[in-house]
Design a protein around this motif. Structure first.
Motif, PDB file in Angstrom:
ATOM      1  N   LYS A  35       2.029 -11.590  45.096  1.00 36.92           N
ATOM      2  CA  LYS A  35       2.037 -10.380  45.932  1.00 36.92           C
ATOM      3  C   LYS A  35       1.970  -9.115  45.070  1.00 36.92           C
ATOM      4  O   LYS A  35       1.318  -8.130  45.445  1.00 36.92           O
ATOM      5  CB  LYS A  35       3.275 -10.356  46.814  1.00 36.92           C
ATOM      6  N   LEU A  36       2.620  -9.149  43.927  1.00 35.18           N
ATOM      7  CA  LEU A  36       2.573  -8.002  43.018  1.00 35.18           C
ATOM      8  C   LEU A  36       1.150  -7.795  42.502  1.00 35.18           C
ATOM      9  O   LEU A  36       0.645  -6.661  42.471  1.00 35.18           O
ATOM     10  CB  LEU A  36       3.524  -8.217  41.843  1.00 35.18           C
ATOM     11  N   LYS A  37       0.512  -8.871  42.120  1.00 37.96           N
ATOM     12  CA  LYS A  37      -0.869  -8.785  41.619  1.00 37.96           C
ATOM     13  C   LYS A  37      -1.820  -8.326  42.722  1.00 37.96           C
ATOM     14  O   LYS A  37      -2.775  -7.579  42.467  1.00 37.96           O
ATOM     15  CB  LYS A  37      -1.305 -10.142  41.064  1.00 37.96           C
ATOM     16  N   SER A  38      -1.519  -8.736  43.942  1.00 34.66           N
ATOM     17  CA  SER A  38      -2.332  -8.304  45.076  1.00 34.66           C
ATOM     18  C   SER A  38      -2.225  -6.795  45.275  1.00 34.66           C
ATOM     19  O   SER A  38      -3.210  -6.114  45.574  1.00 34.66           O
ATOM     20  CB  SER A  38      -1.890  -9.029  46.350  1.00 34.66           C
ATOM     21  N   ASP A  39      -1.022  -6.253  45.078  1.00 36.11           N
ATOM     22  CA  ASP A  39      -0.829  -4.801  45.203  1.00 36.11           C
ATOM     23  C   ASP A  39      -1.498  -4.040  44.064  1.00 36.11           C
ATOM     24  O   ASP A  39      -1.944  -2.903  44.246  1.00 36.11           O
ATOM     25  CB  ASP A  39       0.663  -4.459  45.256  1.00 36.11           C
ATOM     26  N   VAL A  40      -1.587  -4.657  42.889  1.00 34.98           N
ATOM     27  CA  VAL A  40      -2.316  -4.045  41.777  1.00 34.98           C
ATOM     28  C   VAL A  40      -3.792  -3.918  42.143  1.00 34.98           C
ATOM     29  O   VAL A  40      -4.400  -2.847  41.978  1.00 34.98           O
ATOM     30  CB  VAL A  40      -2.155  -4.862  40.481  1.00 34.98           C
ATOM     31  N   ASP A  41      -4.370  -5.003  42.655  1.00 33.32           N
ATOM     32  CA  ASP A  41      -5.779  -4.984  43.066  1.00 33.32           C
ATOM     33  C   ASP A  41      -6.004  -3.994  44.204  1.00 33.32           C
ATOM     34  O   ASP A  41      -7.016  -3.278  44.227  1.00 33.32           O
ATOM     35  CB  ASP A  41      -6.225  -6.387  43.500  1.00 33.32           C
ATOM     36  N   PHE A  42      -5.060  -3.953  45.145  1.00 34.44           N
ATOM     37  CA  PHE A  42      -5.157  -3.034  46.280  1.00 34.44           C
ATOM     38  C   PHE A  42      -5.163  -1.583  45.789  1.00 34.44           C
ATOM     39  O   PHE A  42      -5.955  -0.754  46.264  1.00 34.44           O
ATOM     40  CB  PHE A  42      -3.980  -3.265  47.233  1.00 34.44           C
ATOM     41  N   THR A  43      -4.293  -1.285  44.813  1.00 32.52           N
ATOM     42  CA  THR A  43      -4.210   0.070  44.262  1.00 32.52           C
ATOM     43  C   THR A  43      -5.533   0.491  43.642  1.00 32.52           C
ATOM     44  O   THR A  43      -6.058   1.581  43.933  1.00 32.52           O
ATOM     45  CB  THR A  43      -3.106   0.146  43.187  1.00 32.52           C
ATOM     46  N   TYR A  44      -6.093  -0.363  42.800  1.00 26.38           N
ATOM     47  CA  TYR A  44      -7.345  -0.009  42.114  1.00 26.38           C
ATOM     48  C   TYR A  44      -8.493   0.124  43.115  1.00 26.38           C
ATOM     49  O   TYR A  44      -9.328   1.026  43.005  1.00 26.38           O
ATOM     50  CB  TYR A  44      -7.668  -1.051  41.052  1.00 26.38           C
ATOM     51  N   ARG A  45      -8.495  -0.754  44.102  1.00 23.01           N
ATOM     52  CA  ARG A  45      -9.555  -0.698  45.117  1.00 23.01           C
ATOM     53  C   ARG A  45      -9.487   0.623  45.899  1.00 23.01           C
ATOM     54  O   ARG A  45     -10.518   1.255  46.149  1.00 23.01           O
ATOM     55  CB  ARG A  45      -9.428  -1.887  46.064  1.00 23.01           C
ATOM     56  N   LYS A  46      -8.267   1.047  46.262  1.00 19.93           N
ATOM     57  CA  LYS A  46      -8.110   2.299  46.998  1.00 19.93           C
ATOM     58  C   LYS A  46      -8.494   3.507  46.143  1.00 19.93           C
ATOM     59  O   LYS A  46      -9.083   4.475  46.642  1.00 19.93           O
ATOM     60  CB  LYS A  46      -6.671   2.450  47.498  1.00 19.93           C
ATOM     61  N   LEU A  47      -8.159   3.473  44.865  1.00 17.48           N
ATOM     62  CA  LEU A  47      -8.551   4.562  43.977  1.00 17.48           C
ATOM     63  C   LEU A  47     -10.073   4.672  43.908  1.00 17.48           C
ATOM     64  O   LEU A  47     -10.629   5.784  43.938  1.00 17.48           O
ATOM     65  CB  LEU A  47      -7.982   4.334  42.579  1.00 17.48           C
ATOM     66  N   GLN A  48     -10.744   3.550  43.822  1.00 19.44           N
ATOM     67  CA  GLN A  48     -12.204   3.558  43.748  1.00 19.44           C
ATOM     68  C   GLN A  48     -12.833   4.001  45.070  1.00 19.44           C
ATOM     69  O   GLN A  48     -13.884   4.646  45.082  1.00 19.44           O
ATOM     70  CB  GLN A  48     -12.711   2.173  43.355  1.00 19.44           C
ATOM     71  N   GLU A  49     -12.183   3.686  46.178  1.00 17.25           N
ATOM     72  CA  GLU A  49     -12.704   4.052  47.496  1.00 17.25           C
ATOM     73  C   GLU A  49     -12.500   5.526  47.830  1.00 17.25           C
ATOM     74  O   GLU A  49     -13.319   6.124  48.537  1.00 17.25           O
ATOM     75  CB  GLU A  49     -12.025   3.215  48.591  1.00 17.25           C
ATOM     76  N   LEU A  50     -11.415   6.116  47.300  1.00 12.89           N
ATOM     77  CA  LEU A  50     -11.018   7.450  47.746  1.00 12.89           C
ATOM     78  C   LEU A  50     -11.141   8.549  46.693  1.00 12.89           C
ATOM     79  O   LEU A  50     -11.406   9.704  47.033  1.00 12.89           O
ATOM     80  CB  LEU A  50      -9.570   7.412  48.256  1.00 12.89           C
ATOM     81  N   HIS A  51     -10.918   8.223  45.440  1.00 16.50           N
ATOM     82  CA  HIS A  51     -10.878   9.242  44.375  1.00 16.50           C
ATOM     83  C   HIS A  51     -12.287   9.575  43.888  1.00 16.50           C
ATOM     84  O   HIS A  51     -12.988   8.706  43.371  1.00 16.50           O
ATOM     85  CB  HIS A  51     -10.028   8.736  43.215  1.00 16.50           C
ATOM     86  N   PRO A  52     -12.731  10.844  44.002  1.00 13.40           N
ATOM     87  CA  PRO A  52     -14.117  11.186  43.685  1.00 13.40           C
ATOM     88  C   PRO A  52     -14.431  11.341  42.199  1.00 13.40           C
ATOM     89  O   PRO A  52     -15.598  11.409  41.826  1.00 13.40           O
ATOM     90  CB  PRO A  52     -14.307  12.528  44.409  1.00 13.40           C
ATOM     91  N   ASN A  53     -13.410  11.433  41.353  1.00 17.20           N
ATOM     92  CA  ASN A  53     -13.688  11.626  39.923  1.00 17.20           C
ATOM     93  C   ASN A  53     -12.705  10.810  39.099  1.00 17.20           C
ATOM     94  O   ASN A  53     -12.039  11.318  38.194  1.00 17.20           O
ATOM     95  CB  ASN A  53     -13.577  13.116  39.569  1.00 17.20           C
ATOM     96  N   LEU A  54     -12.647   9.527  39.420  1.00 14.34           N
ATOM     97  CA  LEU A  54     -11.653   8.621  38.847  1.00 14.34           C
ATOM     98  C   LEU A  54     -11.780   8.485  37.332  1.00 14.34           C
ATOM     99  O   LEU A  54     -10.780   8.320  36.628  1.00 14.34           O
ATOM    100  CB  LEU A  54     -11.780   7.248  39.514  1.00 14.34           C
ATOM    101  N   TYR A  55     -12.992   8.567  36.817  1.00 14.38           N
ATOM    102  CA  TYR A  55     -13.218   8.323  35.393  1.00 14.38           C
ATOM    103  C   TYR A  55     -13.531   9.619  34.639  1.00 14.38           C
ATOM    104  O   TYR A  55     -14.295   9.629  33.681  1.00 14.38           O
ATOM    105  CB  TYR A  55     -14.360   7.306  35.236  1.00 14.38           C
ATOM    106  N   TRP A  56     -12.911  10.692  35.079  1.00 15.29           N
ATOM    107  CA  TRP A  56     -13.087  12.003  34.445  1.00 15.29           C
ATOM    108  C   TRP A  56     -12.481  12.001  33.043  1.00 15.29           C
ATOM    109  O   TRP A  56     -13.114  12.397  32.064  1.00 15.29           O
ATOM    110  CB  TRP A  56     -12.423  13.055  35.323  1.00 15.29           C
ATOM    111  N   TYR A  57     -11.239  11.531  32.929  1.00 19.37           N
ATOM    112  CA  TYR A  57     -10.522  11.567  31.654  1.00 19.37           C
ATOM    113  C   TYR A  57     -10.323  10.191  31.025  1.00 19.37           C
ATOM    114  O   TYR A  57      -9.708  10.081  29.969  1.00 19.37           O
ATOM    115  CB  TYR A  57      -9.156  12.220  31.854  1.00 19.37           C
ATOM    116  N   ILE A  58     -10.782   9.151  31.689  1.00 23.62           N
ATOM    117  CA  ILE A  58     -10.681   7.793  31.145  1.00 23.62           C
ATOM    118  C   ILE A  58     -11.917   7.010  31.578  1.00 23.62           C
ATOM    119  O   ILE A  58     -12.376   7.157  32.718  1.00 23.62           O
ATOM    120  CB  ILE A  58      -9.383   7.092  31.632  1.00 23.62           C
TER     121      ILE A  58
END
Length: 520
Positions: free
Chosen positions: A35-58
């Motif tokens: 379940k913890l690993k599932s929440d990790v994947d969920f977090t990254y997926r949501k960041l990619q879906e919603l954040h428009p400049n995710l790879y600005w500084y990384i």
């Protein structure tokens, strides 16, 4: 109709209480690795879906590696709070200050909150703290123990060394980009929050203090309200109410300037120095509460009437707020027609619609928003457009603005520090880029080239119930710099010391006043 409203209120009240009890009951539950690993994947997926400049500084590769490495560390069941301590540094690696992972902590019902307030002011709330040279100091003592002087160093609280806790929690959040001033400014003031997140709310705390070479240990308990003081305040209030004109004037000022009842100060203030009112000082604590249009209209009308030659704009510790407000303020500071922002990049229409409009709120509020969703989606169809570069943009404050009628024409000084963040950094970028103002203080906590904010929904992780706030709009000022990931640098750097705080000395303001006099 009244019975229906009462019934809905009662239902909402009990649902809310049940939800809080359920949340608190499972705070210390151990959550399985899967379940913890599932929440990790969920977090990254949501960041990619919603954040428009995710790879600005990384880079994507570096962030992919961090998320994959995080999952490898999840080898046994842990609590949601311990998971927060693992997840938040990874999210913080995105280096976006508005992107926040909130720790799972005990929630209080309204009844419990009222009972706690009735017990009195908590031990932490009886002090104002600041960090200087990695040491935590009391800069204001509001406790019942008046022997604790301003400038007293806090060596430990219940055995915890402040700098150890601050360094630990500084991994869990970020500024915009690579500056250090934001955390230096923020962490001392938020030490009490860091401590409470780890240990819960306490009715008493044991402080180890050091003043000069003197060491002492003092236990600070909850401070009950001074009923005599309250009584005298009521008498004073009655006297004020007798003067209706004065009472009306105070109510108007609170509405226009914005009033913080806890701190008992105004969000916006205008005052004049010198007998001839040649120097105007405008202090703005945030761009949030109050009727800003009326405040700026009246203030700059008064500045014009008094024929002030110099304006000092104090944006220190201004954490930001409304874009509409800073655009309005800028119209009184610019010297010609201006464009305030670039078009704001978003991932898609769906990211704004699902991420901002439909997320958050109670069940009833969500149902109400669903009813009006066709209107909102139509609005997004008209305002979010795909550019030739394939990216989607939301247009706000992008059209040419004319300067206001009473725009200030004299010299402008702007006071900034690490607490100047978000909207206060955006207006500073345009003032700096247009060479309209002279900056004094230290590098801002917000980045020169913009931030990812705007709509900022909270996304709840399905298994740990941790919430993450995600900005949906990349907002960039018209003026930019080639130095990426840093804030607005002052033209004159001045950093206060603990001695300045204890003596109530303002070295930045003093330098400006001396500079004005030397130029006369």
């Amino acid at each position: 109709m009244k019975k229906t409203a009462l019934y809905l209120f009662i239902v909402f009240f009990f649902v809310q209480c049940a939800s809080i009890k359920k949340h608190n009951k499972h705070l210390n539950d151990l959550i399985a690795e899967e379940k913890l690993k599932s929440d990790v994947d969920f977090t990254y997926r949501k960041l990619q879906e919603l954040h428009p400049n995710l790879y600005w500084y990384i880079s994507k590769e570096a962030l992919d590696y961090k998320f994959d490495s995080l999952k490898l560390t999840l080898t046994k069941p842990i609590t949601s709070f311990n998971f927060y301590k693992k997840l938040s540094p990874v999210v913080a690696a995105v280096r976006q200050g508005h992107l926040v992972v909130y720790p799972p902590t005990k929630l209080l019902t309204k009844r419990e909150t009222k009972a706690l307030i009735k017990k009195g002011t908590g031990p932490f709330s009886q002090f104002d703290f600041e960090l200087f040279n990695e040491k935590l100091y009391v800069v204001k003592n509001k406790s019942y123990d008046k022997t604790i002087q301003s400038g007293t160093e806090v060596l430990a609280v219940n055995g915890t060394k402040p700098i150890d806790l601050i360094k630990k929690h500084n991994q869990y959040y970020s500024s915009d980009g690579y500056n250090n001033t934001f955390k230096t400014n923020y962490s001392g003031k938020r030490f009490s929050t860091f401590f409470s997140n780890e240990n819960g709310i306490k009715d008493s705390l044991k402080f180890d203090f050091k003043f000069n070479d003197s060491l002492k240990t003092i236990t600070i308990k909850r401070k009950k309200k001074d009923t005599n003081g309250t009584h005298s305040k009521k008498i004073k209030k009655k006297r004020v109410l007798k003067d209706k004109a004065k009472s009306k004037e105070i109510r108007k000022k609170k509405k226009v300037n914005g009033y913080y009842s806890v701190e008992k100060n105004y969000n916006r203030n205008l005052r004049f120095l010198e007998k001839d009112s040649s120097i105007a000082i405008m202090k703005i604590r945030s761009f949030k509460i109050g009727d800003y249009k009326t405040f700026y209209k009246e203030s700059f009308s008064k500045i014009a009437e008094y024929q002030s030659k110099t304006l000092i704009l104090d944006l220190r510790n201004n954490g930001g707020g409304r874009v509409s407000e800073i655009a309005d303020l800028y119209s009184y500071l610019a010297d010609s027609t201006f464009v305030f922002l670039d078009k704001s990049e978003v991932v898609s229409k769906a990211s704004v619609f699902k991420g901002a409009y439909l997320s958050g709120g109670s069940f009833g509020f969500k149902a109400l928003k669903t009813v009006f969703s066709p209107i909102m989606y139509t609005y997004l169809l008209l305002t979010v457009h795909k550019s030739q570069n394939g990216k989607n943009y939301y247009a706000t404050q992008t059209k040419p603005h004319k300067v206001s009628k009473n725009a200030f024409k004299g010299k402008i000084y702007v006071l900034i520090n690490g607490g100047s963040f978000s909207a206060s950094s955006i207006i500073s970028s345009n003032l700096k880029g247009s060479k309209r103002a002279y900056f004094v203080g230290e590098e801002t906590g917000g980045a020169y080239n913009g931030t990812v904010a705007g709509f900022m929904p909270r996304v709840k992780l399905p298994n740990t119930n941790i919430q993450i706030r995600i900005g949906l709009m990349y907002m960039a000022p018209y003026f930019k710099t080639t130095l990426e990931g840093r804030g607005i640098f002052p033209d004159m750097q001045i950093i206060p010391t603990i001695e300045d705080r204890t003596k109530e000395n303002d070295p930045e303001m003093n330098w400006i006043l001396d500079d004005i006099k030397s130029g006369i």
